[in-house]
Design a protein around this motif. Structure first.
Motif, PDB file in Angstrom:
ATOM      1  N   ALA A   1       0.797  -1.299  -0.096  1.00  0.00           N
ATOM      2  CA  ALA A   1       0.002  -0.198  -0.047  1.00  0.00           C
ATOM      3  C   ALA A   1       0.779   1.315  -0.043  1.00  0.00           C
ATOM      4  N   GLY A   2       1.923   1.122   0.474  1.00  0.00           N
ATOM      5  CA  GLY A   2       2.757   2.276   0.724  1.00  0.00           C
ATOM      6  C   GLY A   2       3.621   2.561  -0.855  1.00  0.00           C
TER       7      GLY A   2
ATOM      8  N   ASN B   1       3.262   4.090  -3.225  1.00  0.00           N
ATOM      9  CA  ASN B   1       2.388   4.862  -4.109  1.00  0.00           C
ATOM     10  C   ASN B   1       2.921   6.453  -3.958  1.00  0.00           C
ATOM     11  N   GLY B   2       2.207   7.442  -4.418  1.00  0.00           N
ATOM     12  CA  GLY B   2       2.693   8.674  -4.577  1.00  0.00           C
ATOM     13  C   GLY B   2       3.988   8.829  -5.295  1.00  0.00           C
TER      14      GLY B   2
END
Ligand SMILES: *[C@@H]1O[C@H](CO)[C@@H](O)[C@H](O)[C@H]1NC(C)=O
Ligand SMILES: *[C@@H]1O[C@H](CO)[C@@H](O)[C@H](O)[C@H]1NC(C)=O
Ligand SMILES: *[C@@H]1O[C@H](CO)[C@@H](O)[C@H](O)[C@H]1NC(C)=O
Ligand SMILES: *[C@@H]1O[C@H](CO)[C@@H](O)[C@H](O)[C@H]1NC(C)=O
Ligand SMILES: *[C@@H]1O[C@H](CO)[C@@H](O)[C@H](O)[C@H]1NC(C)=O
Ligand SMILES: *[C@@H]1O[C@H](CO)[C@@H](O)[C@H](O)[C@H]1NC(C)=O
Ligand SMILES: *[C@@H]1O[C@H](CO)[C@@H](O)[C@H](O)[C@H]1NC(C)=O
Ligand SMILES: *[C@@H]1O[C@H](CO)[C@@H](O)[C@H](O)[C@H]1NC(C)=O
Ligand SMILES: *[C@@H]1O[C@H](CO)[C@@H](O)[C@H](O)[C@H]1NC(C)=O
Ligand SMILES: *[C@@H]1O[C@H](CO)[C@@H](O)[C@H](O)[C@H]1NC(C)=O
Ligand SMILES: *[C@@H]1O[C@H](CO)[C@@H](O)[C@H](O)[C@H]1NC(C)=O
Ligand SMILES: *[C@@H]1O[C@H](CO)[C@@H](O)[C@H](O)[C@H]1NC(C)=O
Length: 826
Positions: free
Chosen positions: A75-76, A78-79
């Motif tokens: 989930a991390g 990203n960005g």
């Protein structure tokens, strides 16, 4: 395992320095990798502040996109990805803005592994093992010149092993096991010359094992098991000088084990099981002295087991089941002192199980079932392993559930424990082999002679009348063993033994006896006693006399025929005997389910009820009665009365076993029995000089057994250096008489009216029997009379129960002779 295993395998110096900088030193490398692996956020911890290189970021994003992450571990990811290298992206490690490790095992990841992984030019370690990732193993991995470790095992990768992996010049570990890869193993893999661990097991790979792999100079572990590989083992396998582990198990590999394997002297685990290997075991196998496990199960390997196997000092597992090995199990297997598993079941091995195997103390698993082995199972093995380790060898005997041993060679006759390591010399081995060879040839001649002899006898019998047996015994020739009643099979009917029945309810043929399943009850100087289960489910006790110590057949038969006529309620009846064609001698007795007096008194279950005084008195009286019959009516001396030789029937009546057995044995055997009795505490003192038992020495032994009954003490256990008679005498002298009695009896004495007095009287009588001066000792008849006076109630009840017995003392002695029906089976 870190990607930098040792300096040798680790590329150039500057790169190692770089690693040290980004991970804080080589020493903590493994630890840090583990931290990454369990996804501990390392945000800011070791960030070098460098923004991730654009190519790497794109690569990671493509990887993220192709994966399916049902549990949200990514989930991390990203960005902007600016924090990808500073711990923001789970499982990523960077150095100078370049990704050096991806570690995402056990994350439930599905989808596929993007080809864009090829953009991570600095990647050293790629670990996605134990996920459910499918698709192909990206060929683009071949672009990764820094790659050291690929851990993609236990996923769902399909397709081929990319040959391009061979271009990863620094690759050390390649683990693609547990996938669905198919096609063949690319020989170009061998271009990755740093490989030291290759695991492609549990796939669907086919084709041959590329010989090129054997040129990998650092290869230590090669696991290709559970595939569909065919062809042969590369002849050059021996060039793998550092190879520790090789498994090619569960493939379709044929040919034979190449002789060159002996050059791979570092091998510890060799597993070639479940293939199509044929040929025989190469002698050079014995060069592999470091082997710990050798598994050749389920092939077609024939020939002999090389006798040089004793070099495997560290071998713990030797498994060669389901092959077609023939010849014998070499005695040298007994030298494999570390062995814990030995399995040669389902082969075609012949000969005996070497007694040397008894010395393998670490053996926890043993299987020689379904071969063509013969002879006795060494006692140490039959005691330790059940029938499932031995079944399927028609001529193997002496284990629980087998036929009784009747072979000439008994494990008891010549138990030769293996020499300690320090005393072994290879020179001796050759001598021994020579002896084996000569013995083999002699045996062959002997067998040939036997065959000729049997044929000759058969011819002769047809034209001559049946042979008569002993004088007072009617004999009946019923032909070859096993055909007598048509009941038995021909197993164990080894071409003409002789079975003689005495009076009694038993009727069986030689084959019934020899094929009965047997369980060892005990062993003594004279031989081994078995509990044999007959075809109808009844039990008999069979004593197999030790060869060599028994008298010759000519002297033996008159004596045994005399013993067969002994009938008394307190003497164990000899029901039959069998003389085997090779001189083996079996005596068949009634089976006594309650066992012997020694275990009745000393080895009872803690919760069993105590043995009360009337029971003990009844046993003592039975003994005196039996001994009186033996001494007076049969004019025989027992010579070995001990509580081990006193059996108990259902009603706790004593049956003296081994009566007259000394008459069947050589003088030397008898003196060793007397010596053994001495050690047990039953031997009259004068026997240390006299060497020959008489009625007075029997009375001494009877006295000791009576003391044993009174004190509950085993005569073998000395107290303050005194034997049992001396100890009792010393206590009685100091007037502590009650101290000598068994505590169980003191309860009787406290409760019962006359018990105390009876105990003291019996004690006096017993001490009389163990008088150091033989003439001072009473006769058996006097002992009996005194016991009957001490406790008349038992004397009466015992006598009435005896009256019901069909064959009773002298009254029936003559009828026994008349009724003796004998069957001679030849
Ligand atoms: C990235 O993921 C984190 C944690 O799951 C979340 O808090 C954040 O909103 C996400 N950012 C973007 C831009 O999707
Ligand atoms: C392996 O090396 C050989 C020569 O050393 C070369 O011809 C071949 O192309 C290489 N294969 C790969 C896949 O790198
Ligand atoms: C081996 O190959 C055969 C046919 O090619 C196939 O049926 C079988 O499933 C394969 N075995 C394994 C373990 O993949
Ligand atoms: C293994 O590969 C063969 C072809 O090489 C194929 O026929 C077979 O179905 C495969 N088996 C499995 C279990 O994937
Ligand atoms: C084994 O190694 C020796 C040299 O150590 C060599 O002469 C021999 O040819 C090798 N055998 C095989 C089969 O590789
Ligand atoms: C390996 O075994 C062969 C024959 O079995 C022998 O000639 C050779 O000397 C052995 N090599 C080594 C290195 O022990
Ligand atoms: C063999 O076993 C002994 C004792 O277990 C051990 O000391 C030795 O290191 C082993 N040798 C090898 C090469 O593993
Ligand atoms: C076992 O050996 C016997 C001869 O000793 C031979 O006749 C038989 O075919 C062999 N059995 C197998 C399975 O090889
Ligand atoms: C067992 O071995 C004997 C010779 O020792 C041979 O004659 C016989 O065929 C073998 N039996 C089997 C079943 O292999
Ligand atoms: C024999 O022992 C094995 C364990 O060593 C056990 O699994 C098996 O059930 C036993 N078989 C019999 C017949 O007692
Ligand atoms: C011995 O091997 C036979 C046949 O392979 C098998 O049936 C039996 O269970 C094995 N017994 C033990 C104790 O391993
Ligand atoms: C191996 O054992 C045999 C007897 O089983 C013995 O004669 C021989 O000396 C031993 N060899 C070595 C090398 O220990």
């Amino acid at each position: 395992m870190g990607c930098c295993r040792t300096g040798v395998h680790c590329g150039a110096g500057p790169r190692r320095n770089q690693l040290r900088r980004c991970w804080g030193g080589g020493g903590s490398l493994v630890l840090l990798l583990l931290l990454v692996a369990v996804a501990v956020p390392a945000r800011g911890q070791r960030s070098d502040g460098v923004v991730i290189a654009q190519a790497d970021l794109q690569g990671l994003q493509a990887i993220r996109q192709a994966l399916v992450d049902p549990r949200g571990f990514l989930a991390g990811w990203n960005g902007t990805g600016l924090d990808a290298c500073s711990g923001g992206w789970t499982g990523i490690k960077c150095a100078r803005g370049k990704v050096v490790a991806i570690q995402l095992p056990f994350k439930g990841l599905a989808g596929a592994l993007s080809d864009k992984v090829g953009q991570l030019a600095a990647l050293r370690r790629l670990s996605f093992h134990d996920n459910i990732i499918g698709g192909q193993v990206p060929a683009a991995l071949g672009f990764l010149r820094e790659l050291r470790g690929v851990y993609l095992h236990n996923n769902r990768f399909a397709g081929a092993v990319p040959p391009a992996l061979g271009a990863c010049a620094l690759l050390q570990t390649l683990d693609l096991s547990g996938n669905s890869l198919s096609g063949s193993i690319p020989s170009a893999l061998a271009n990755a010359t740093r490989l030291y661990r290759v695991n492609l097991a549990y796939n669907n790979l086919s084709g041959v094992v590329p010989a090129s792999l054997t040129s990998l100079p650092f290869l230590e572990s090669l696991q290709l098991n559970n595939n569909n590989l065919s062809g042969v083992i590369p002849l050059t396998v021996g060039s793998l000088r550092l190879l520790h582990d090789l498994s090619l198990a569960s493939n379709l590999i044929g040919g034979s084990i190449p002789d060159g394997i002996g050059n791979a002297t570092k091998l510890r685990n060799l597993d070639l099981s479940d293939n199509l290997l044929g040929g025989s075991l190469p002698e050079s196998l014995c060069n592999l002295t470091l082997l710990v496990e050798l598994d050749l199960d389920g092939n077609d390997i024939g020939g002999h087991i090389p006798a040089c196997f004793d070099g495997f000092r560290n071998l713990t597992k030797l498994s060669m089941r389901r092959n077609v090995l023939d010849g014998e199990i070499p005695a040298t297997v007994g030298n494999l002192s570390a062995l814990s598993l030995f399995d040669v079941s389902e082969n075609n091995l012949t000969g005996e199980i070497p007694t040397s195997l008894s010395g393998l103390v670490n053996l926890g698993s043993f299987n020689v079932s379904y071969n063509n082995l013969s002879g006795p199972v060494p006692a140490a093995l039959s005691n330790k392993f059940n029938s499932s380790s031995f079944v399927g060898n028609l001529q193997l005997c002496g284990f629980n559930g087998s036929a009784i041993c009747t072979s000439v060679s008994s494990p008891l006759v010549a138990p030769s424990p293996p020499l300690p390591l320090s005393e072994r010399r290879t020179r001796k081995l050759n001598k021994k082999e020579l002896i084996f060879a000569v013995a083999g040839i002699l045996l062959l001649f002997f067998l040939l002679f036997c065959c000729v002899f049997i044929f000759w006898r058969k011819d002769k019998k047809e034209s001559s009348p049946p042979k008569k047996g002993a004088k007072d015994v009617t004999t009946k020739t019923v032909g070859k063993a096993g055909t007598g009643t048509g009941k038995g099979t021909d197993t164990g009917g080894d071409g003409g033994g002789k079975l003689v029945h005495f009076d009694g309810p038993l009727s069986f043929t030689a084959d019934d006896l020899l094929c009965a399943t047997a369980e060892i009850l005990g062993k003594s100087t004279y031989g081994t006693v078995y509990k044999a289960t007959m075809e109808d489910g009844s039990y008999v006790a069979v004593k197999r006399l030790r060869e060599k110590i028994a008298k010759s057949q000519k002297e033996f038969e008159p004596e045994v025929n005399a013993l067969g006529k002994l009938r008394h309620p307190n003497l164990l009846a000899l029901r039959a005997y069998y003389l085997g064609p090779k001189g083996e001698k079996l005596l068949v007795f009634d089976y006594m389910p309650k066992g012997n007096l020694a275990s009745f008194l000393h080895a009872r279950a803690p919760d069993s009820s105590p043995v009360d005084w009337p029971t003990r008195m009844n046993i003592a009286m039975g003994l005196a009665r039996g001994l009186h019959h033996l001494h007076t009516d049969a004019n025989m001396v027992h010579g070995n009365i001990t509580s081990n030789n006193i059996l108990l029937d259902e009603g706790n009546d004593a049956k003296i076993a081994d009566c007259g057995l000394s008459r069947l044995m050589s003088a030397a055997a008898n003196s060793s029995v007397i010596a053994a009795a001495g050690a047990l505490g039953y031997r009259a003192p004068e026997l240390s000089k006299l060497k020959k038992a008489n009625t007075k020495t029997d009375i001494y032994s009877l006295g000791v057994v009576m003391l044993e009954l009174l004190t509950g003490k085993s005569p073998g256990d000395t107290t303050n250096g005194l034997d049992l008679p001396q100890w009792v005498a010393s206590v009685v002298e100091e007037e502590w008489t009650n101290e000598v009695f068994d505590l169980e009896l003191m309860k009787d004495a406290a409760a019962g009216s006359d018990t105390g007095e009876e105990l003291v009287k019996t004690l006096k009588l017993a001490l009389h029997c163990v008088d150091p001066s033989p003439p001072a000792r009473p006769e058996a008849q006097q002992v009996l009379r005194q016991l009957e006076q001490i406790k008349p109630s038992i004397a009466v009840s015992a006598a009435s129960s005896f009256a019901g017995e069909p064959s009773h003392t002298t009254a029936t002695a003559t009828s026994v002779t008349d009724e003796t029906k004998s069957t001679v089976t030849e």
